[in-house]
Write a protein that holds these residues in place. Structure first.
Motif, short mmCIF file in Angstrom:
data_model
loop_
_atom_site.label_atom_id
_atom_site.label_comp_id
_atom_site.label_asym_id
_atom_site.label_seq_id
_atom_site.Cartn_x
_atom_site.Cartn_y
_atom_site.Cartn_z
N ASP A 112 0.94 -1.26 0.00
CA ASP A 112 0.18 -0.03 0.12
C ASP A 112 1.08 1.31 -0.05
OD1 ASP A 112 -1.60 -1.77 2.49
OD2 ASP A 112 -2.58 -1.60 0.51
N LEU A 113 2.21 1.10 0.52
CA LEU A 113 3.02 2.25 0.39
C LEU A 113 4.48 1.62 0.21
CD1 LEU A 113 3.37 5.22 1.47
CD2 LEU A 113 3.85 4.24 3.71
N ILE A 114 5.31 2.83 -0.40
CA ILE A 114 6.60 2.23 -0.71
C ILE A 114 7.34 3.55 0.26
CG2 ILE A 114 8.52 2.55 -2.13
CD1 ILE A 114 6.51 1.72 -4.51
N VAL A 115 8.25 3.04 1.21
CA VAL A 115 9.10 3.97 1.85
C VAL A 115 10.39 3.87 1.36
CG1 VAL A 115 10.03 4.65 4.14
CG2 VAL A 115 7.51 3.66 4.01
N MET A 116 10.92 5.03 1.13
CA MET A 116 12.48 4.85 0.65
C MET A 116 13.16 6.29 1.22
SD MET A 116 12.02 5.04 -3.38
CE MET A 116 13.61 4.56 -3.88
N ALA A 117 14.61 6.27 1.10
CA ALA A 117 15.23 7.38 1.10
C ALA A 117 15.68 8.24 -0.17
CB ALA A 117 16.56 7.14 2.06
N SER A 118 16.11 9.47 0.07
CA SER A 118 16.35 10.20 -1.11
C SER A 118 18.01 10.88 -0.56
CB SER A 118 15.56 11.35 -1.57
OG SER A 118 16.24 12.12 -2.42
N HIS A 119 18.92 10.63 -1.34
CA HIS A 119 20.07 11.17 -1.20
C HIS A 119 20.11 12.55 -1.41
CE1 HIS A 119 21.03 6.88 -1.68
NE2 HIS A 119 22.19 7.24 -0.96
N GLY A 120 18.98 13.15 -1.91
CA GLY A 120 18.96 14.63 -1.73
C GLY A 120 20.29 15.47 -2.67
N ARG A 121 20.54 14.75 -3.86
CA ARG A 121 21.41 15.16 -4.69
C ARG A 121 20.80 16.52 -5.46
NH1 ARG A 121 22.46 9.65 -5.77
NH2 ARG A 121 24.30 8.99 -4.47
N ARG A 122 21.56 17.44 -5.76
CA ARG A 122 20.91 18.67 -6.69
C ARG A 122 21.77 18.88 -7.81
NH1 ARG A 122 16.60 19.56 -4.03
NH2 ARG A 122 16.76 19.90 -1.84
N GLY A 123 21.38 19.69 -8.71
CA GLY A 123 22.27 20.21 -9.88
C GLY A 123 22.81 19.06 -10.74
N ILE A 124 24.25 19.18 -11.18
CA ILE A 124 24.71 18.30 -12.12
C ILE A 124 24.67 16.95 -11.59
CG2 ILE A 124 26.97 18.72 -11.58
CD1 ILE A 124 25.76 18.37 -15.12
N SER A 125 25.17 16.71 -10.34
CA SER A 125 25.30 15.28 -9.70
C SER A 125 23.88 14.56 -10.02
CB SER A 125 25.87 15.20 -8.43
OG SER A 125 24.75 15.35 -7.46
N ARG A 126 22.82 15.32 -9.55
CA ARG A 126 21.51 14.46 -9.86
C ARG A 126 21.41 14.22 -11.41
NH1 ARG A 126 16.27 17.04 -10.52
NH2 ARG A 126 14.84 15.41 -10.77
N LEU A 127 21.63 15.44 -12.07
CA LEU A 127 21.64 15.04 -13.71
C LEU A 127 22.24 13.73 -14.15
CD1 LEU A 127 20.00 16.23 -16.05
CD2 LEU A 127 22.04 17.66 -16.41
N LEU A 128 23.53 13.78 -13.52
CA LEU A 128 24.58 12.68 -14.10
C LEU A 128 24.20 11.25 -13.62
CD1 LEU A 128 27.87 14.72 -14.15
CD2 LEU A 128 26.43 14.05 -16.03
N MET A 129 23.61 11.55 -12.34
CA MET A 129 23.75 10.11 -11.55
C MET A 129 22.07 9.70 -11.74
SD MET A 129 25.69 11.10 -8.23
CE MET A 129 26.49 9.51 -7.65
#
Length: 148
Positions: A112-129
């Motif tokens: 009924d629900l998925i729980v997960m963490a986010s690494h909180g990457r922003r900018g170019i590192s989020r775009l690349l990864m």
């Protein structure tokens, strides 16, 4: 409200927040818990061209990755069982697409629900990864709780 909660973990310190929150929520809702870790089909580095490995080495590396993944989800199960969660499953999935495997696990286990963490990457590192969390958020039909 929730009967079965899926928690995606990679064994990291950050994903431990998601594990703890999912256990707390499962206890609050008297829900079942499914702990999932996704393992790549082939060890990282094998197809990157940097290493040439024999089939035996690849198999050994895969077995190590599988064993480590099982250890991670078994630890979540032990923690949830110790806290009194009524039914916890430890699941290891093999896939090259982590986010798709998480979505599939939620469907298969009727979560009924998925729980997960986010690494909180922003900018170019989020775009690349890329972002497995973002992909789950945008493609899952199951509600997603993201912790940072």
């Amino acid at each position: 409200m929730y009967e079965r909660i899926l928690v995606a973990t990679d064994g990291s310190e950050l994903s431990e927040l998601a594990v703890t929150a999912s256990i707390d929520l499962a206890l609050l809702m008297n829900a079942e818990l499914v702990a999932v870790k996704v393992v790549h089909h082939y060890p990282t580095g094998y197809f990157e061209g940097s290493l040439l490995l024999s089939q035996m080495e690849v198999q050994r590396m895969q077995e190590q990755a599988d064993a480590e993944a099982q250890r991670v989800v078994d630890a979540v199960k032990a923690k949830a069982d110790g806290r009194g969660v009524k039914n916890t499953r430890a699941v290891v999935m093999k896939s090259e697409l982590v986010s798709e495997a998480i979505i599939e696990a939620a469907r298969v286990h009727k979560s009924d629900l998925i729980v997960m963490a986010s690494h909180g990457r922003r900018g170019i590192s989020r775009l690349l990864m890329g972002s497995e969390t973002l992909h789950v958020l945008t493609h899952s039909h199951t509600p997603v709780l993201v912790l940072r």
